[in-house]
Motif scaffolding. Structure first.
Motif, PDB file in Angstrom:
ATOM      1  N   LEU A   2       0.835  -1.202   0.000  1.00 32.93           N
ATOM      2  CA  LEU A   2       0.000   0.000   0.000  1.00 32.93           C
ATOM      3  C   LEU A   2       0.872   1.255   0.000  1.00 32.93           C
ATOM      4  CD1 LEU A   2      -3.118   0.587   2.309  1.00 32.93           C
ATOM      5  CD2 LEU A   2      -1.623   2.432   1.602  1.00 32.93           C
ATOM      6  N   VAL A   3       1.876   1.276   0.854  1.00 38.63           N
ATOM      7  CA  VAL A   3       2.747   2.458   0.930  1.00 38.63           C
ATOM      8  C   VAL A   3       3.542   2.612  -0.373  1.00 38.63           C
ATOM      9  CG1 VAL A   3       4.673   3.549   2.140  1.00 38.63           C
ATOM     10  CG2 VAL A   3       2.895   2.358   3.445  1.00 38.63           C
ATOM     11  N   ALA A   4       4.086   1.487  -0.866  1.00 40.90           N
ATOM     12  CA  ALA A   4       4.868   1.559  -2.108  1.00 40.90           C
ATOM     13  C   ALA A   4       3.993   2.088  -3.238  1.00 40.90           C
ATOM     14  CB  ALA A   4       5.431   0.178  -2.454  1.00 40.90           C
ATOM     15  N   SER A   5       2.769   1.573  -3.311  1.00 35.97           N
ATOM     16  CA  SER A   5       1.897   1.955  -4.415  1.00 35.97           C
ATOM     17  C   SER A   5       1.367   3.381  -4.240  1.00 35.97           C
ATOM     18  CB  SER A   5       0.752   0.947  -4.487  1.00 35.97           C
ATOM     19  OG  SER A   5      -0.234   1.403  -5.341  1.00 35.97           O
ATOM     20  N   SER A   6       0.832   3.690  -3.069  1.00 33.02           N
ATOM     21  CA  SER A   6       0.179   4.980  -2.872  1.00 33.02           C
ATOM     22  C   SER A   6       1.184   6.112  -2.666  1.00 33.02           C
ATOM     23  CB  SER A   6      -0.782   4.901  -1.680  1.00 33.02           C
ATOM     24  OG  SER A   6      -1.183   6.188  -1.296  1.00 33.02           O
ATOM     25  N   TYR A   7       2.051   5.959  -1.675  1.00 33.51           N
ATOM     26  CA  TYR A   7       3.055   7.007  -1.445  1.00 33.51           C
ATOM     27  C   TYR A   7       3.979   7.097  -2.658  1.00 33.51           C
ATOM     28  CZ  TYR A   7       6.180  10.148   0.947  1.00 33.51           C
ATOM     29  OH  TYR A   7       6.915  11.251   1.262  1.00 33.51           O
ATOM     30  N   GLY A   8       4.305   5.914  -3.203  1.00 28.82           N
ATOM     31  CA  GLY A   8       5.189   5.852  -4.363  1.00 28.82           C
ATOM     32  C   GLY A   8       4.621   6.594  -5.557  1.00 28.82           C
ATOM     33  N   SER A   9       3.337   6.347  -5.877  1.00 29.24           N
ATOM     34  CA  SER A   9       2.781   6.989  -7.075  1.00 29.24           C
ATOM     35  C   SER A   9       2.553   8.474  -6.830  1.00 29.24           C
ATOM     36  CB  SER A   9       1.486   6.293  -7.509  1.00 29.24           C
ATOM     37  OG  SER A   9       0.431   6.660  -6.655  1.00 29.24           O
ATOM     38  N   GLY A  10       2.265   8.838  -5.585  1.00 24.28           N
ATOM     39  CA  GLY A  10       1.981  10.245  -5.302  1.00 24.28           C
ATOM     40  C   GLY A  10       3.219  11.107  -5.127  1.00 24.28           C
ATOM     41  N   PHE A  11       4.284  10.524  -4.573  1.00 27.62           N
ATOM     42  CA  PHE A  11       5.367  11.397  -4.101  1.00 27.62           C
ATOM     43  C   PHE A  11       6.785  11.005  -4.513  1.00 27.62           C
ATOM     44  CE2 PHE A  11       1.720  11.677  -1.284  1.00 27.62           C
ATOM     45  CZ  PHE A  11       1.455  13.033  -1.358  1.00 27.62           C
ATOM     46  N   LEU A  12       6.950   9.876  -5.221  1.00 23.93           N
ATOM     47  CA  LEU A  12       8.310   9.507  -5.615  1.00 23.93           C
ATOM     48  C   LEU A  12       8.476   9.624  -7.126  1.00 23.93           C
ATOM     49  CD1 LEU A  12       9.021   6.389  -3.337  1.00 23.93           C
ATOM     50  CD2 LEU A  12       9.428   8.806  -2.867  1.00 23.93           C
ATOM     51  N   LYS A  13       9.631  10.112  -7.542  1.00 25.31           N
ATOM     52  CA  LYS A  13       9.859  10.261  -8.991  1.00 25.31           C
ATOM     53  C   LYS A  13      11.268   9.782  -9.351  1.00 25.31           C
ATOM     54  CE  LYS A  13      11.264  15.042  -8.495  1.00 25.31           C
ATOM     55  NZ  LYS A  13      11.649  14.835  -7.084  1.00 25.31           N
ATOM     56  N   GLU A  14      11.515   9.704 -10.638  1.00 28.77           N
ATOM     57  CA  GLU A  14      12.777   9.172 -11.152  1.00 28.77           C
ATOM     58  C   GLU A  14      13.980   9.803 -10.439  1.00 28.77           C
ATOM     59  OE1 GLU A  14      13.018   9.345 -15.409  1.00 28.77           O
ATOM     60  OE2 GLU A  14      15.093   8.631 -15.390  1.00 28.77           O
ATOM     61  N   GLU A  23      -3.482  11.605   4.835  1.00 32.38           N
ATOM     62  CA  GLU A  23      -4.424  12.581   4.273  1.00 32.38           C
ATOM     63  C   GLU A  23      -4.083  12.959   2.836  1.00 32.38           C
ATOM     64  OE1 GLU A  23      -4.590  15.911   6.939  1.00 32.38           O
ATOM     65  OE2 GLU A  23      -6.161  14.961   8.142  1.00 32.38           O
ATOM     66  N   ILE A  24      -2.785  13.054   2.552  1.00 28.08           N
ATOM     67  CA  ILE A  24      -2.406  13.515   1.211  1.00 28.08           C
ATOM     68  C   ILE A  24      -2.111  12.367   0.246  1.00 28.08           C
ATOM     69  CG2 ILE A  24      -1.539  15.786   1.953  1.00 28.08           C
ATOM     70  CD1 ILE A  24       1.301  14.560   1.867  1.00 28.08           C
ATOM     71  N   MET A  25      -2.056  11.141   0.763  1.00 27.95           N
ATOM     72  CA  MET A  25      -1.751  10.006  -0.122  1.00 27.95           C
ATOM     73  C   MET A  25      -2.984   9.615  -0.941  1.00 27.95           C
ATOM     74  SD  MET A  25       0.634   7.854   2.533  1.00 27.95           S
ATOM     75  CE  MET A  25       0.269   6.213   1.924  1.00 27.95           C
ATOM     76  N   PRO A  26      -2.751   9.268  -2.231  1.00 29.48           N
ATOM     77  CA  PRO A  26      -3.888   8.834  -3.050  1.00 29.48           C
ATOM     78  C   PRO A  26      -4.380   7.456  -2.614  1.00 29.48           C
ATOM     79  CG  PRO A  26      -1.825   8.649  -4.291  1.00 29.48           C
ATOM     80  CD  PRO A  26      -1.488   9.312  -2.993  1.00 29.48           C
ATOM     81  N   PRO A  27      -5.621   7.085  -2.962  1.00 29.70           N
ATOM     82  CA  PRO A  27      -6.139   5.762  -2.585  1.00 29.70           C
ATOM     83  C   PRO A  27      -5.286   4.657  -3.183  1.00 29.70           C
ATOM     84  CG  PRO A  27      -7.852   7.091  -3.638  1.00 29.70           C
ATOM     85  CD  PRO A  27      -6.585   7.859  -3.750  1.00 29.70           C
ATOM     86  N   TYR A  28      -5.378   3.480  -2.568  1.00 28.09           N
ATOM     87  CA  TYR A  28      -4.607   2.315  -3.006  1.00 28.09           C
ATOM     88  C   TYR A  28      -5.441   1.489  -3.983  1.00 28.09           C
ATOM     89  CZ  TYR A  28      -2.423  -2.345  -2.256  1.00 28.09           C
ATOM     90  OH  TYR A  28      -1.847  -3.573  -2.401  1.00 28.09           O
ATOM     91  N   GLN A  29      -6.679   1.215  -3.607  1.00 30.55           N
ATOM     92  CA  GLN A  29      -7.576   0.478  -4.484  1.00 30.55           C
ATOM     93  C   GLN A  29      -8.907   1.218  -4.525  1.00 30.55           C
ATOM     94  OE1 GLN A  29      -7.512  -3.271  -2.333  1.00 30.55           O
ATOM     95  NE2 GLN A  29      -6.072  -4.148  -3.808  1.00 30.55           N
ATOM     96  N   GLY A  30      -9.648   1.024  -5.618  1.00 35.39           N
ATOM     97  CA  GLY A  30     -10.958   1.658  -5.733  1.00 35.39           C
ATOM     98  C   GLY A  30     -12.066   0.670  -5.446  1.00 35.39           C
ATOM     99  N   GLY A  31     -13.191   1.173  -4.943  1.00 33.08           N
ATOM    100  CA  GLY A  31     -14.319   0.287  -4.689  1.00 33.08           C
ATOM    101  C   GLY A  31     -15.274   0.899  -3.696  1.00 33.08           C
TER     102      GLY A  31
END
Ligand SMILES: *Cc1c(COP(=O)(O)O)cnc(C)c1O
Length: 412
Positions: A106-118, A250-258
């Motif tokens: 969850l952290v890798a996917s959500s924090y990763g997609s929201g806040f980590l870049k190349e 609060e600022i992290m995007p959702p991990y899964q939708g539903g």
């Protein structure tokens, strides 16, 4: 339980709470020494879950009928228990997941997609479980991150000076085990966290092992994320916890939708609920969560500090006795250890050791223990592992030593 007014650690009374421990295996009393893989359940947990399934079962957060309200209340109550157990500030910081593996993903996917870049850097250690390696490799490959590995010593101590050298202003996240599931080492996480924060990085602790052996206070640690599985702390499978600081969740995007995770859904746009609902798409494992709440009550009533002291004593006894076995070598000899003892023997492969011990009714783990890179680092391909829980006792260590002597006899 009769322990409330009993300051002494009464291991026999604890054992009576765990129905499985009364079993025989291969005609011998079960000696269960694989607690680091998964721990047994006290009847309090089993009864609570059975009660929900038999008497109060209905989906949570939905029905307005009293059945559903009862379940919802128990479920949310379990969240409060987790919050208290790890001393989080708020219930909104407690996200229920399937286990530590899902928490880290969850952290890798959500924090990763929201806040980590190349070019951003993530640091893990040599002693990580595959669950705290692979999600970061996947993210690295997807995003073009740099994944750095902090080394451990031959004894299994975290090399803090080497770690210091890896930290740069590009370090965005440090993901480290609080306690190693192979070496038993308890890492100097306060220092690790402080040094990461000094360069502006966030820290995730994999608390799967530490949570069962030591009191954990996320506020005192000042970690940004803390992950653990219920099933290693005497709760059922299928439930785990991700703690995250409120301002991050609060600022992290959702991990899964539903269902459950949205505020409003139209075909054009969906707005999301706040944490923890934002990260809880779909019907949660609420029966299991209720079981987790009861398991935390159970260990709290005995006292995590008492459990830690008892296990420390058991660990030093087991270590001393195992060191007397000729041709046996313990892997992980840090002076700061939880009750996990991995070892190899001159006389044979860990799989053979485990099979012969099984004939004596003794359950131990053998293999790479979900930590292949660490085994490579230690110069071995596999190990056997004894991991002690709150209900193990000194006489079981004596049985283990007899078993190990039998192993030697058989294999040499
Ligand atoms: C068990 C364990 C995990 C994985 O936990 P799951 O319950 O399989 O998700 C991760 N890290 C450590 C240190 C563990 O011991």
């Amino acid at each position: 339980m009769t322990l409330l007014n009993n300051p002494k650690y009464d291991v026999e009374s604890i054992r009576r709470d765990f129905p499985v421990l009364a079993q025989k295996v291969n005609g011998k009393p079960l000696v269960f020494l694989d607690n680091a893989a998964s721990a047994q359940k006290p009847h309090q947990v089993i009864d609570a879950m059975k009660n929900v399934l038999e008497n109060e079962y209905a989906n949570v957060h939905r029905g307005l009928y009293s059945f559903s309200e009862k379940c919802t209340e128990r479920f949310e109550n379990a969240r409060k228990k987790v919050q208290k157990f790890i001393n989080a500030d708020s219930e909104s910081e407690i996200v229920f997941v399937r286990g530590a593996t899902e928490a880290i993903n969850l952290v890798a996917s959500s924090y990763g997609s929201g806040f980590l870049k190349e070019g951003d850097e993530v640091i893990i250690s040599e002693a990580e479980h595959h669950s705290n390696i692979v999600p970061w490799q996947m993210l690295r490959d997807e995003k073009g991150l740099v994944l750095k590995v902090a080394p451990v010593s031959d004894d299994g101590d975290f090399l803090i000076d080497e770690y210091q050298k890896l930290l740069t202003e590009r370090t965005k996240l440090v993901a480290i085990a609080h306690m190693s599931n192979v070496l038993g080492s308890i890492f100097p996480v306060r220092e690790i966290i402080k040094m990461a924060h000094d360069v502006g990085a966030k820290v995730l602790l994999d608390g799967c092992q530490a949570i069962t052996h030591t009191p954990v206070d996320v506020k005192e640690l000042d970690c940004d994320f803390y992950a653990f599985s219920g099933h290693k702390i005497y709760a059922p499978t299928g439930i785990g916890v991700l703690y995250g600081k409120k301002e991050l969740l609060e600022i992290m995007p959702p991990y899964q939708g539903g269902g459950e995770m949205m505020k409003k859904v139209t075909f054009e746009k969906t707005t999301y609920a706040e944490s923890p609902a934002k990260f809880g798409a779909g019907t949660p494992a609420f029966v299991e969560a209720i079981g987790l709440g009861v398991a935390l009550d159970y260990v709290s009533e005995i006292g995590m500090d008492k459990i830690a002291t008892y296990e420390e004593d058991l660990l030093s006894y087991a270590t001393a006795r195992m060191n007397e076995v000729e041709g046996l070598k313990i892997i992980g000899t840090s002076s700061k250890k939880g009750s996990v003892i991995s070892f190899v023997m001159d006389c044979g492969h860990p799989h053979d050791i485990a099979m012969i011990l099984d004939k004596c009714g003794i359950a131990v783990r053998a293999g790479h223990q979900c930590a292949q890179p660490l085994h490579t680092r230690m110069g071995i391909t596999a190990s056997a592992r004894v991991s002690l829980g709150m209900y193990n006792k000194h006489s079981e260590i004596d049985e283990l030593i007899k078993g190990l002597e039998r192993v030697k006899l058989f294999l040499s």
